[in-house]
Design a protein around this motif. Structure first.
Motif, PDB file in Angstrom:
ATOM      1  N   SER A   1       0.487  -1.006   0.096  1.00  0.00           N
ATOM      2  CA  SER A   1      -0.036   0.467   0.137  1.00  0.00           C
ATOM      3  C   SER A   1       1.206   1.035   0.236  1.00  0.00           C
ATOM      4  N   PRO A   2       2.217   1.490   1.211  1.00  0.00           N
ATOM      5  CA  PRO A   2       2.753   2.259   1.607  1.00  0.00           C
ATOM      6  C   PRO A   2       3.914   2.900  -0.597  1.00  0.00           C
ATOM      7  N   LYS A   3       4.266   1.197  -1.282  1.00  0.00           N
ATOM      8  CA  LYS A   3       4.655   1.483  -2.304  1.00  0.00           C
ATOM      9  C   LYS A   3       3.824   1.895  -3.406  1.00  0.00           C
ATOM     10  N   LEU A   4       2.892   1.844  -3.074  1.00  0.00           N
ATOM     11  CA  LEU A   4       1.570   1.601  -4.380  1.00  0.00           C
ATOM     12  C   LEU A   4       2.437   2.518  -6.116  1.00  0.00           C
ATOM     13  N   LYS A   5       2.282   4.466  -5.254  1.00  0.00           N
ATOM     14  CA  LYS A   5       2.749   4.744  -6.557  1.00  0.00           C
ATOM     15  C   LYS A   5       3.767   4.441  -7.289  1.00  0.00           C
ATOM     16  N   GLU A   6       4.858   3.452  -6.549  1.00  0.00           N
ATOM     17  CA  GLU A   6       6.221   3.848  -7.046  1.00  0.00           C
ATOM     18  C   GLU A   6       6.113   2.221  -8.158  1.00  0.00           C
ATOM     19  N   LEU A   7       4.841   1.899  -7.949  1.00  0.00           N
ATOM     20  CA  LEU A   7       4.941   0.648  -8.947  1.00  0.00           C
ATOM     21  C   LEU A   7       4.618   0.747 -10.138  1.00  0.00           C
ATOM     22  N   SER A   8       4.852   0.001 -10.889  1.00  0.00           N
ATOM     23  CA  SER A   8       4.242   0.067 -12.721  1.00  0.00           C
ATOM     24  C   SER A   8       2.602   0.325 -13.079  1.00  0.00           C
ATOM     25  N   GLU A   9       1.927   0.984 -13.853  1.00  0.00           N
ATOM     26  CA  GLU A   9       1.153   0.705 -14.031  1.00  0.00           C
ATOM     27  C   GLU A   9       0.183  -0.718 -13.935  1.00  0.00           C
ATOM     28  N   GLU A  10       0.563  -1.093 -14.994  1.00  0.00           N
ATOM     29  CA  GLU A  10       0.120  -3.232 -14.831  1.00  0.00           C
ATOM     30  C   GLU A  10       0.010  -3.498 -13.287  1.00  0.00           C
ATOM     31  N   SER A  11       1.216  -3.217 -12.492  1.00  0.00           N
ATOM     32  CA  SER A  11       1.100  -3.771 -11.089  1.00  0.00           C
ATOM     33  C   SER A  11       0.385  -3.036 -10.234  1.00  0.00           C
ATOM     34  N   GLN A  12      -0.262  -1.523 -10.443  1.00  0.00           N
ATOM     35  CA  GLN A  12      -1.284  -0.988  -9.816  1.00  0.00           C
ATOM     36  C   GLN A  12      -2.282  -2.109 -10.547  1.00  0.00           C
ATOM     37  N   LYS A  13      -2.771  -2.094 -11.611  1.00  0.00           N
ATOM     38  CA  LYS A  13      -4.014  -2.830 -11.842  1.00  0.00           C
ATOM     39  C   LYS A  13      -4.160  -4.092 -10.908  1.00  0.00           C
ATOM     40  N   ARG A  14      -3.048  -4.743 -10.801  1.00  0.00           N
ATOM     41  CA  ARG A  14      -2.776  -5.741 -10.700  1.00  0.00           C
ATOM     42  C   ARG A  14      -3.319  -6.380  -8.829  1.00  0.00           C
ATOM     43  N   PHE A  15      -2.959  -4.805  -8.559  1.00  0.00           N
ATOM     44  CA  PHE A  15      -3.257  -4.527  -6.584  1.00  0.00           C
ATOM     45  C   PHE A  15      -4.414  -4.630  -6.547  1.00  0.00           C
ATOM     46  N   GLU A  16      -4.891  -4.744  -7.255  1.00  0.00           N
ATOM     47  CA  GLU A  16      -7.005  -5.022  -7.002  1.00  0.00           C
ATOM     48  C   GLU A  16      -7.136  -6.246  -8.073  1.00  0.00           C
ATOM     49  N   THR A  17      -6.624  -6.446  -8.889  1.00  0.00           N
ATOM     50  CA  THR A  17      -6.967  -7.661  -9.922  1.00  0.00           C
ATOM     51  C   THR A  17      -6.547  -8.890  -9.184  1.00  0.00           C
ATOM     52  N   ASN A  18      -5.891  -9.042  -9.330  1.00  0.00           N
ATOM     53  CA  ASN A  18      -5.012 -10.533  -8.580  1.00  0.00           C
ATOM     54  C   ASN A  18      -3.374 -10.258  -8.394  1.00  0.00           C
ATOM     55  N   ILE A  19      -3.039 -10.083  -7.482  1.00  0.00           N
ATOM     56  CA  ILE A  19      -2.147  -8.981  -6.113  1.00  0.00           C
ATOM     57  C   ILE A  19      -0.798 -10.328  -6.214  1.00  0.00           C
TER      58      ILE A  19
END
Length: 419
Positions: free
Chosen positions: A183-201
RNA sequence: GUGAAUGUAGCUCAGCUGGUUAGAGCACCUGGUUGUGGCCCAGGAGGCCGUGGGUUCAAGUCCCAUCAUUCACCCCA
């Protein structure tokens, strides 16, 4: 000119020896482990794949060949085999015939992706599914099966990776732990991975993005948060593998993309096929049968990409190419005796020999060249002076020796050819 | 879906800074004495230079578009 559809390939006669070799090795190994072949339709109701593989996966989301038939039913060309096998298992009440079923298949699959090295839209997999037991012996057996078959193709640049995804409750628990970490590093992740954070972490572990990988290196790992039972099962898998002598690595980041996996997952990778390096992948899916409306029934399986394995064989030059040979080539001198020569060829075929004859009425020289190209062991010269004496001339193409033999003594002709 | 590279004979490729009838190797066919292969030699066949448009006296060669293929990303076998 009409061409084959993008991402599909003709498998030509010259490719066949390699394909047959692989298929034979699959069948032999499957027989050794007592797996029985199953064949299911190439297309199924779309729901089958949507439910089993998972709506959120790429396979279901964007790669399936789905169309509506004339009865307005949505059908899909199978993108993988496990769902079909489990469906057949339930539908045919196989579980009532005997508690454990060990099945294998060799079959084409279809996924609408951009083709690249080791990836086609129609491709072939062999695989196995063991249904009805949650024994970790079978988890290990899947890895042993896949590994042995791949090894039998002479490949050496291999890596076996295993992991455990645990049961849903411990996995859900872990997902929350992972969420807290990310959560605290969410913005550092790639766009794709940010999506996966929601769909399939879990699949953020798959990312090849450097920053993502860096962040995920320090992430808490599912293996450390498994329930006792899953952990125990994983330990047993490792014990059997250790005894089998198969080299493997535990990869806590190995997260397979299909939704139905529980506990053990594994992959066999090759370093010689380019970017699509997974030759084989599989795992346990204890909840799938129930999810598809059957009785709860544990299962484990794997699938291996045949084109990828053959590509690796080519790149590693692991299979010496062997020209197919024929027993006899019938050359004929006399155009007037063409049908007689043809019948003589059939007589030899009736004795189990592979025989080719001339269909182009070419010169003897050309016919001999043809015999040579066919890798003929013997040439029979039919016609001319010899035939006038009721004889044929038999030439051994290896040493060049030739002899006249009477057509009345078929037995000695056959004996000579048998060698 | 995104990015990059490449499209010349069946295959692998050459074709220099645009200049006459487009080349090689492999494969194929026919010959090298009457009816005999592999090696060698000689000859032959095979190309709307991916397609469409543009620049130019002149385009395989330069520009644009389009299609196709390949590789990589995504994801997976």
């Amino acid at each position: 000119m009409i061409k084959a559809i993008k991402g599909t390939k003709d498998i030509l006669p010259s490719d066949m020896p390699l394909w047959h070799f692989l298929e034979e090795n699959v069948r032999n190994t499957m027989r050794e482990f007592n797996y029985s072949e199953i064949r299911t339709p190439v297309f199924e109701e779309t729901r089958l794949f949507a439910r089993s593989i998972g709506e959120s996966t790429d396979i279901v989301g964007k790669e399936m060949y789905t169309f509506t038939d004339k009865s307005e039913n949505s059908v899909t060309l199978r993108p993988e085999m496990t769902a079909s096998v489990v469906r057949a298992y339930i539908e045919n009440s196989l579980d009532r015939l005997q508690p454990l079923h060990k099945l294998f298949y060799i079959a084409p699959m279809f996924r609408q992706e951009r083709p690249q090295a080791g990836r086609l839209r129609q491709f072939h997999q062999f695989g196995a599914e063991a249904l009805g037991s949650s024994s970790p012996l079978l988890d290990a057996e899947m890895i042993i099966l896949g590994y042995n078959i791949i090894k039998s193709m002479g490949l050496t640049d291999l890596a076996v990776k295993i992991n455990s995804l645990g049961i849903p409750s411990s996995r859900e628990n872990y997902k929350n732990i992972l969420k807290d970490y990310l959560s605290p590093k969410l913005k550092e992740l790639s766009e794709e991975s940010q999506k996966r954070f929601e769909t399939n972490i879990l699949r953020i572990f798959d990312s090849k993005n450097e920053k993502d990988a860096e962040i995920m290196n320090d992430a808490p790992v599912l293996l450390d948060h498994l329930d006792d039972e899953s952990l125990e099962s994983f330990e047993q898998v490792k014990t059997v593998l250790d005894a089998s002598g198969i080299p493997y690595q535990i990869d806590p980041k190995l997260v397979r993309g299909l939704d139905y996996y529980t506990n053990t997952t594994f992959e066999i990778l090759s370093g010689s096929v380019g970017s699509q390096s997974a030759l084989c992948g599989g795992g346990r899916y204890d909840l799938l049968a129930e999810q598809l409306g059957g009785k709860a029934s544990p299962g484990v399986g794997f699938a291996a990409g045949m084109e990828r394995i053959l590509l690796a064989c080519q790149n590693e030059n692991s299979i010496p190419d062997q020209k197919p040979e024929i027993d006899v080539y019938i050359a004929n001198f006399d155009k007037s005796k063409i049908s007689e020569a043809y019948n003589f060829a059939n007589k030899l075929r009736g004795n189990g020999f592979s025989v080719e004859s001339d269909y182009l009425s070419r010169s003897i020289k050309a016919q001999l060249r043809e015999a040579n190209k066919n890798n003929a062991r013997f040439v029979v010269f039919y016609g001319g002076e010899e035939l006038a004496e009721n004889k044929i001339q038999l030439k051994n193409m290896t040493d060049g020796e030739q002899a006249n033999i009477s057509l009345d003594s078929m037995d000695s002709i056959i004996e000579k050819i048998r060698g």
